[in-house]
Design a protein around this motif. Structure first.
Motif, mmCIF file in Angstrom:
data_model
loop_
_atom_site.group_PDB
_atom_site.id
_atom_site.type_symbol
_atom_site.label_atom_id
_atom_site.label_comp_id
_atom_site.label_asym_id
_atom_site.label_seq_id
_atom_site.Cartn_x
_atom_site.Cartn_y
_atom_site.Cartn_z
ATOM 1 N N LEU A 1 0.843 -1.198 0.000
ATOM 2 C CA LEU A 1 0.000 0.000 0.000
ATOM 3 C C LEU A 1 0.877 1.246 0.000
ATOM 4 O O LEU A 1 1.081 1.895 1.029
ATOM 5 N N ARG A 2 1.412 1.578 -1.177
ATOM 6 C CA ARG A 2 2.303 2.733 -1.303
ATOM 7 C C ARG A 2 1.574 3.858 -2.026
ATOM 8 O O ARG A 2 1.022 3.673 -3.095
ATOM 9 N N LEU A 3 1.613 5.036 -1.434
ATOM 10 C CA LEU A 3 1.032 6.218 -2.068
ATOM 11 C C LEU A 3 2.081 7.303 -2.299
ATOM 12 O O LEU A 3 1.737 8.427 -2.648
ATOM 13 N N GLY A 4 3.322 6.950 -2.112
ATOM 14 C CA GLY A 4 4.374 7.942 -2.280
ATOM 15 C C GLY A 4 4.919 8.387 -0.935
ATOM 16 O O GLY A 4 4.250 8.282 0.101
ATOM 17 N N ARG A 5 6.135 8.875 -0.955
ATOM 18 C CA ARG A 5 6.823 9.267 0.276
ATOM 19 C C ARG A 5 6.075 10.384 1.004
ATOM 20 O O ARG A 5 5.778 11.431 0.443
ATOM 21 N N GLY A 6 5.750 10.143 2.252
ATOM 22 C CA GLY A 6 5.129 11.166 3.081
ATOM 23 C C GLY A 6 3.652 11.412 2.817
ATOM 24 O O GLY A 6 3.054 12.279 3.459
ATOM 25 N N PHE A 7 3.046 10.645 1.902
ATOM 26 C CA PHE A 7 1.651 10.919 1.537
ATOM 27 C C PHE A 7 0.714 10.714 2.724
ATOM 28 O O PHE A 7 -0.141 11.564 3.001
ATOM 29 N N THR A 8 0.878 9.596 3.427
ATOM 30 C CA THR A 8 -0.013 9.298 4.558
ATOM 31 C C THR A 8 0.112 10.356 5.643
ATOM 32 O O THR A 8 -0.895 10.843 6.177
ATOM 33 N N LYS B 1 7.194 6.576 -12.447
ATOM 34 C CA LYS B 1 7.195 7.046 -11.059
ATOM 35 C C LYS B 1 6.119 6.345 -10.246
ATOM 36 O O LYS B 1 6.352 5.963 -9.089
ATOM 37 N N VAL B 2 4.936 6.162 -10.841
ATOM 38 C CA VAL B 2 3.843 5.475 -10.155
ATOM 39 C C VAL B 2 4.243 4.054 -9.813
ATOM 40 O O VAL B 2 4.051 3.581 -8.681
ATOM 41 N N PHE B 3 4.822 3.334 -10.788
ATOM 42 C CA PHE B 3 5.192 1.939 -10.558
ATOM 43 C C PHE B 3 6.311 1.804 -9.524
ATOM 44 O O PHE B 3 6.333 0.858 -8.739
ATOM 45 N N LEU B 4 7.227 2.767 -9.503
ATOM 46 C CA LEU B 4 8.362 2.668 -8.592
ATOM 47 C C LEU B 4 8.008 3.069 -7.160
ATOM 48 O O LEU B 4 8.491 2.458 -6.202
ATOM 49 N N PHE B 5 7.166 4.091 -7.016
ATOM 50 C CA PHE B 5 6.964 4.665 -5.689
ATOM 51 C C PHE B 5 5.518 4.607 -5.188
ATOM 52 O O PHE B 5 5.237 5.006 -4.065
ATOM 53 N N SER B 6 4.597 4.125 -5.993
ATOM 54 C CA SER B 6 3.200 4.095 -5.575
ATOM 55 C C SER B 6 2.536 2.845 -6.146
ATOM 56 O O SER B 6 3.208 1.858 -6.442
#
Length: 506
Positions: free
Chosen positions: A56-63, A209-214
């Protein structure tokens, strides 16, 4: 030599990912098993699939950013949140648990003084919504998962542009996947040129970017419409015609919508603000208008009802709730909230049923706990009815849903399949007194991956109208009997169960 090195690296990756799957606390046992099956049966593809869809990745610091925005909004406008005293005064004790649970998750407590109209059909929804846009004087906020460039989509865009040109603040937000064609269209640019502020939730423009970080399948599935902070539309409809041009084979899409007034609209306004500020952090918190009292129309109804009560003091048919409006609150969920909140909330709501429980949903891919609660509810004597589409736009969902039919029917649950299109309405009614309407499906995507929004309310009159609509669905459906399911071919039952085994990772 190189091949041996690559095979060794790949073997190590499988072991490491398997250990990660076994160590995760947010996975159920079926989900762990499903992922291990994928990794070891499809070792090369499985590693890639887990990287794309396993975390469950939405990107660094998103949560952290999302939670901070919500905290700031709550502190800035605490009057929007409702209160526990409204719950105690306005909801019967036997139904309070679900409301209390929802408040614990979202911070949105019960509000009173709400009024709602059930829209007759898609045409009325379109007509009333555009009329409300054209009457707006302060601001319009909309957020849709799917916004098509069709009749409804163009009408909505043009109404927003008209409003923006006369000085109304208009903000429009769409999901990057569901509305990707709109975002690339001439209409989207025309909206910006006219002064409509536009934004994309969870954009997919940079796929690498989506595939790598989200994750590409984490989506904003909400449907929010708020006019002047006073009028809101809640339900299952996207900004699209019933003909749903992207999937015309299954049309018409049959949705349900409420036109709402009262303080619960302010909660949807705050929910919109929480999504908007993620992408537009420079927008001032005080630029969102909230009305936590009843609107002018509701006040007029209150006055009229009060006058009637004064004229007929012996008439006991007019209750305080009819004068003051009904109790309601927003229940919203998403991947940045605690895991399992939606099935737990639904479990609390379902377990409160004493006489009847009626549910309609287009996508039924539940976790085992929800199936158990549904069956237990039927076994204790509650009349449980479930309505699904006869022809689903997802063969995977159809097969998974069918895998549960035998168990549900054996428990005495009545199952109907709607024949006149794709029944997209998400409705739940309890005892003809409590209702839930919104964007959430009874599937694991809504439970774990999507941002969703719903309204849960306590009102016999409104719930009766929803129940009447549910019985209209039933009248246009075919009842599925246990004998039919028992006579399904063995190959079909095996197929359904194979697909359902993968349900936890779908």
């Amino acid at each position: 030599m190189l091949l041996d090195i690559l095979l060794t690296i790949h073997f190590i990756l499988i072991i490491l990912i398997s250990l990660r799957v076994l160590a995760r606390q947010d996975f159920t046992s079926p989900a762990r098993l499903a992922w291990l099956v994928v990794l070891f049966i499809l070792p090369y593809l499985g590693v890639l699939v887990y990287w794309m869809f396993g975390e469950l990745r939405l990107g660094r610091g998103f949560t952290e950013q999302s939670q901070q925005i919500i905290e700031d909004l709550h502190k800035h406008n605490p009057e929007v949140l409702g209160n526990d005293s409204a719950l105690i005064k306005s909801v019967k004790p036997e139904y309070r648990a679900a409301f209390a649970y929802a408040a614990n998750i979202t911070g949105f407590h019960t509000t009173v003084g709400n009024h709602a109209e059930l829209m007759a059909d898609a045409d009325e929804t379109r007509r009333r919504m555009i009329a409300d846009f054209d009457a707006a004087t302060e601001q319009i906020h909309v957020l849709y998962y799917i916004w098509l460039v069709d009749g409804m989509g163009i009408d909505t865009a043009q109404a927003l542009m008209r409003a923006a040109r006369r000085g109304v603040t208009c903000r429009a937000m769409v999901d990057g996947m569901g509305s990707r064609k709109l975002v690339r269209s001439k209409l989207w640019q025309e909206m910006q040129d006219a002064g409509v502020e536009v934004s994309v939730a969870l954009p997919i423009r940079n796929l690498i970017k989506v595939f790598l970080f989200s994750r590409i399948d984490l989506r904003n599935h909400r449907k929010i419409t708020v006019i002047d902070g006073k009028i809101g539309y809640s339900g299952s409809r996207n900004c699209a015609d019933p003909e749903f041009r992207v999937k015309p084979k299954y049309a018409p899409w049959v949705d349900i919508m409420l036109r709402m007034q009262g303080p619960v609209v302010a909660q949807n306004q705050m929910l919109f603000a929480s999504d908007w500020l993620i992408k537009n952090p420079d927008t001032p918190l005080d630029s969102f208008i909230y009305h936590t009292d009843t609107d002018s129309d509701s006040d007029k109804k209150t006055q009229e009802a009060g006058q009637l009560k004064n004229k007929q003091p012996e008439d006991k048919q007019i209750e305080d709730r009819e004068i003051k409006g009904f109790a309601a609150q927003v229940f919203a969920d998403g991947p940045t909230q605690r895991h399992g909140t939606t099935p737990q909330f639904l479990g609390a709501l379902i377990s409160q049923a004493q006489r009847t429980l009626i549910i309609s949903t287009p996508y039924f891919v539940p976790d085992y706990s929800l199936v158990s609660i549904l069956c237990a509810t039927a076994y204790r004597g509650v009349e449980v009815t479930m309505i699904f589409p006869k022809h689903n736009d997802s063969f995977v969902v159809a097969a998974t849903s069918h895998s549960f039919y035998w168990q549900l029917l054996e428990a005495g649950i009545k199952i109907y399949e709607y024949k006149l299109g794709l029944l997209h309405a998400k409705t739940l009614t309890v005892d003809g007194e409590i209702g839930l309407i919104g964007s959430t499906n009874l599937d694991l995507r809504s439970f774990d991956l999507n941002y969703e929004n719903n309204v849960v309310f306590s009102d016999e009159a409104l719930t009766a109208k929803i129940v009447e609509r549910q019985y209209q669905y039933i009248a246009d459906s075919e009842q599925i009997l246990l004998e039919q399911v028992k006579n399904w071919p063995l190959s079909y039952r095996i197929w359904n169960n194979i697909v359902a085994t993968m349900g936890p990772i779908l």
